[in-house]
Design a protein around this motif. Structure first.
Motif, PDB file in Angstrom:
ATOM      1  N   GLY A  34       0.811  -1.208   0.000  1.00  0.00           N
ATOM      2  CA  GLY A  34       0.000   0.000   0.000  1.00  0.00           C
ATOM      3  C   GLY A  34       0.843   1.255   0.000  1.00  0.00           C
ATOM      4  O   GLY A  34       0.546   2.228  -0.712  1.00  0.00           O
ATOM      5  N   THR A  35       1.909   1.261   0.790  1.00  0.00           N
ATOM      6  CA  THR A  35       2.800   2.426   0.841  1.00  0.00           C
ATOM      7  C   THR A  35       3.400   2.702  -0.534  1.00  0.00           C
ATOM      8  O   THR A  35       3.462   3.858  -0.989  1.00  0.00           O
ATOM      9  CB  THR A  35       3.912   2.190   1.869  1.00  0.00           C
ATOM     10  OG1 THR A  35       3.315   1.987   3.159  1.00  0.00           O
ATOM     11  CG2 THR A  35       4.866   3.367   1.914  1.00  0.00           C
ATOM     12  N   ARG A  38       0.644   3.942  -3.127  1.00  0.00           N
ATOM     13  CA  ARG A  38       0.087   5.277  -2.859  1.00  0.00           C
ATOM     14  C   ARG A  38       0.955   6.393  -3.424  1.00  0.00           C
ATOM     15  O   ARG A  38       0.534   7.549  -3.457  1.00  0.00           O
ATOM     16  CB  ARG A  38      -0.104   5.462  -1.352  1.00  0.00           C
ATOM     17  CG  ARG A  38      -1.315   4.720  -0.804  1.00  0.00           C
ATOM     18  CD  ARG A  38      -1.560   5.013   0.664  1.00  0.00           C
ATOM     19  NE  ARG A  38      -2.731   4.322   1.163  1.00  0.00           N
ATOM     20  CZ  ARG A  38      -2.739   3.104   1.675  1.00  0.00           C
ATOM     21  NH1 ARG A  38      -1.576   2.419   1.757  1.00  0.00           N
ATOM     22  NH2 ARG A  38      -3.848   2.548   2.094  1.00  0.00           N
ATOM     23  N   HIS A  41      -1.112   6.430  -6.798  1.00  0.00           N
ATOM     24  CA  HIS A  41      -2.557   6.254  -6.846  1.00  0.00           C
ATOM     25  C   HIS A  41      -3.196   6.811  -5.580  1.00  0.00           C
ATOM     26  O   HIS A  41      -2.562   6.823  -4.510  1.00  0.00           O
ATOM     27  CB  HIS A  41      -2.919   4.763  -6.968  1.00  0.00           C
ATOM     28  CG  HIS A  41      -2.294   4.083  -8.150  1.00  0.00           C
ATOM     29  ND1 HIS A  41      -2.832   4.134  -9.410  1.00  0.00           N
ATOM     30  CD2 HIS A  41      -1.164   3.324  -8.241  1.00  0.00           C
ATOM     31  CE1 HIS A  41      -2.087   3.434 -10.237  1.00  0.00           C
ATOM     32  NE2 HIS A  41      -1.062   2.930  -9.563  1.00  0.00           N
ATOM     33  N   GLY A  43      -5.105   7.076  -2.142  1.00  0.00           N
ATOM     34  CA  GLY A  43      -5.073   6.119  -1.042  1.00  0.00           C
ATOM     35  C   GLY A  43      -6.315   5.259  -0.945  1.00  0.00           C
ATOM     36  O   GLY A  43      -6.223   4.042  -0.713  1.00  0.00           O
ATOM     37  N   VAL A  46      -6.228   2.536  -3.623  1.00  0.00           N
ATOM     38  CA  VAL A  46      -5.261   1.490  -3.276  1.00  0.00           C
ATOM     39  C   VAL A  46      -5.849   0.565  -2.214  1.00  0.00           C
ATOM     40  O   VAL A  46      -5.771  -0.670  -2.321  1.00  0.00           O
ATOM     41  CB  VAL A  46      -3.942   2.113  -2.786  1.00  0.00           C
ATOM     42  CG1 VAL A  46      -3.029   1.038  -2.195  1.00  0.00           C
ATOM     43  CG2 VAL A  46      -3.239   2.843  -3.913  1.00  0.00           C
TER      44      VAL A  46
END
Length: 385
Positions: A34-35, A38, A41, A43, A46
């Motif tokens: 996710g980090t 992001r 994209h 948050g 994601v």
């Protein structure tokens, strides 16, 4: 995930993001993934893509090969019908002459998919706009024709050529619901539908006396799990109770059989949970030529070799002492250890009993403890696959 985020997930950029998440090797950390994502994209998009991938992985056990292509919410996936069970019901509807189905509260569309694949015209009604959008997308993803309307099932008109299907919500914020008066839509409304040509999926624990007169009830298990009671409206003229065991599809129906009591014979038979909930243990006993070990316990005994999937057979190797101290000595004499304990109708906690028996022998064994005509008995048994 809200409706706007789901719409973005369906767009080309969202689809590419979903593909990227799906391509990650097993064991990839969601936090690290996710980090990284992001950086390029939003948050919320994601988070939605990662959540969808995890739900797809979870859904495989319930929905099979379709799971990796469909969309979900966590609650809707929990309530969705297993693909094998939905297919079984859809094929029965088709075989009973149905041509079109209105799914009143279609969720993410699991039953709609099965109905359509069985050759029925499908229309889904769903009050939650997000679930309605997901159901619509799921039909499109699989190339299935069908309509999904955002609306209230209680206000929906059923066409003359449609069969009404309803699967009342059995979960709320606190977990699974167990009472009819907790259902949404209300049970009273569902019961009225069942006066005609309608089908309802309900909790398998429904009391027999709560089922409306003239309505047929089918308890269904899948791979040993009791999953639902399916009620067939009076318009289908299939009254009575029956049990069906999937994946074999073997069925047994009520016919007023009378159970008899038998002493232990070569086999002990544990009826499938669907047979027990349908109240058809006596019918199964008649079918296998056996009787009950005890009038209040759902164990049968017979000499017939194992047949069918309606019960699980255990061959009696030897009867052993019931009391713990004597049973411990008997196990030691026979070099038994690595115990599996099955019990029914006796006040025993299997894990505690295993600890008390301290069996250290070299021969794995299954112990079955139950009552026979009111008295505790213990049997060393061999499970028959």
């Amino acid at each position: 995930m809200d409706l706007a985020t789901f719409d973005r997930l369906l767009a080309p950029a969202g689809q590419r993001l979903l593909a990227t998440v799906a391509e990650q090797p097993p064991g990839t950390s969601d936090l690290a993934l996710g980090t990284r994502l992001r950086r390029d994209h939003p948050g919320e998009l994601v988070a939605a893509a990662i959540a969808q991938q995890r739900l797809r992985e979870k859904a495989v056990a319930k929905l099979g090969p379709d799971a990796a292509r469909l969309y979900y919410t966590p609650d809707a996936l929990e309530q969705a019908t297993r693909a094998s069970v939905a297919r079984h019901r859809a094929e029965q509807l088709r075989d009973r002459g149905a041509q079109a189905v209105a799914d009143l509260g279609c969720g993410i569309g699991a039953d709609l998919i099965a109905f359509a694949r069985a050759g029925l015209t499908v229309r889904g009604i769903e009050i939650d706009p997000l679930r309605a959008a997901i159901a619509r997308a799921n039909l499109t993803t699989l190339g299935i024709d069908g309509r999904v309307e955002a609306g209230d099932a209680l206000e929906t008109s059923i066409a003359d050529d449609e069969i009404a299907f309803v699967d009342p919500a059995r979960r709320d914020g606190s977990g699974r619901l167990t009472r009819l008066d907790q259902l949404t839509p209300p049970w009273e409304w569902t019961a009225r539908l069942l006066d005609g040509r309608a089908v309802a999926k309900l909790m398998p624990g429904i009391a027999h006396d709560a089922i409306p007169t003239g309505v047929g009830a089918e308890w269904v298990s899948d791979h040993g799990d009791l999953v639902e009671a399916c009620l067939w409206g009076a318009g289908f003229e299939v009254p009575g109770h029956r049990a069906t065991v999937l994946p074999t599809g073997e069925t047994i129906a009520a016919h007023s059989a009378r159970a008899r009591l038998d002493p232990p014979r070569r086999f002990i038979v544990e009826p499938d949970d669907a047979v027990i909930r349908a109240g058809l243990v006596a019918e199964l006993g008649e079918q296998i030529g056996g009787g009950l070990l005890d009038p209040k316990i759902a164990y049968l005994t017979c000499d017939a070799p194992p047949s069918g999937a309606l019960g699980h057979w255990f061959e009696i190797v030897e009867e052993l002492p019931f009391r713990t101290k004597s049973l411990r000595a008997a196990l030691r004499e026979r070099d038994l250890g690595t115990l599996t304990v099955k019990k029914r109708g006796v006040d025993i906690v299997p894990e505690r009993l295993i600890a008390q028996l301290k069996a250290t022998g070299s021969i794995p064994a299954t112990l079955l403890l139950t009552r026979v005509d009111g008295k505790g008995r213990a049997f060393w048994v061999r499970p028959i696959d």
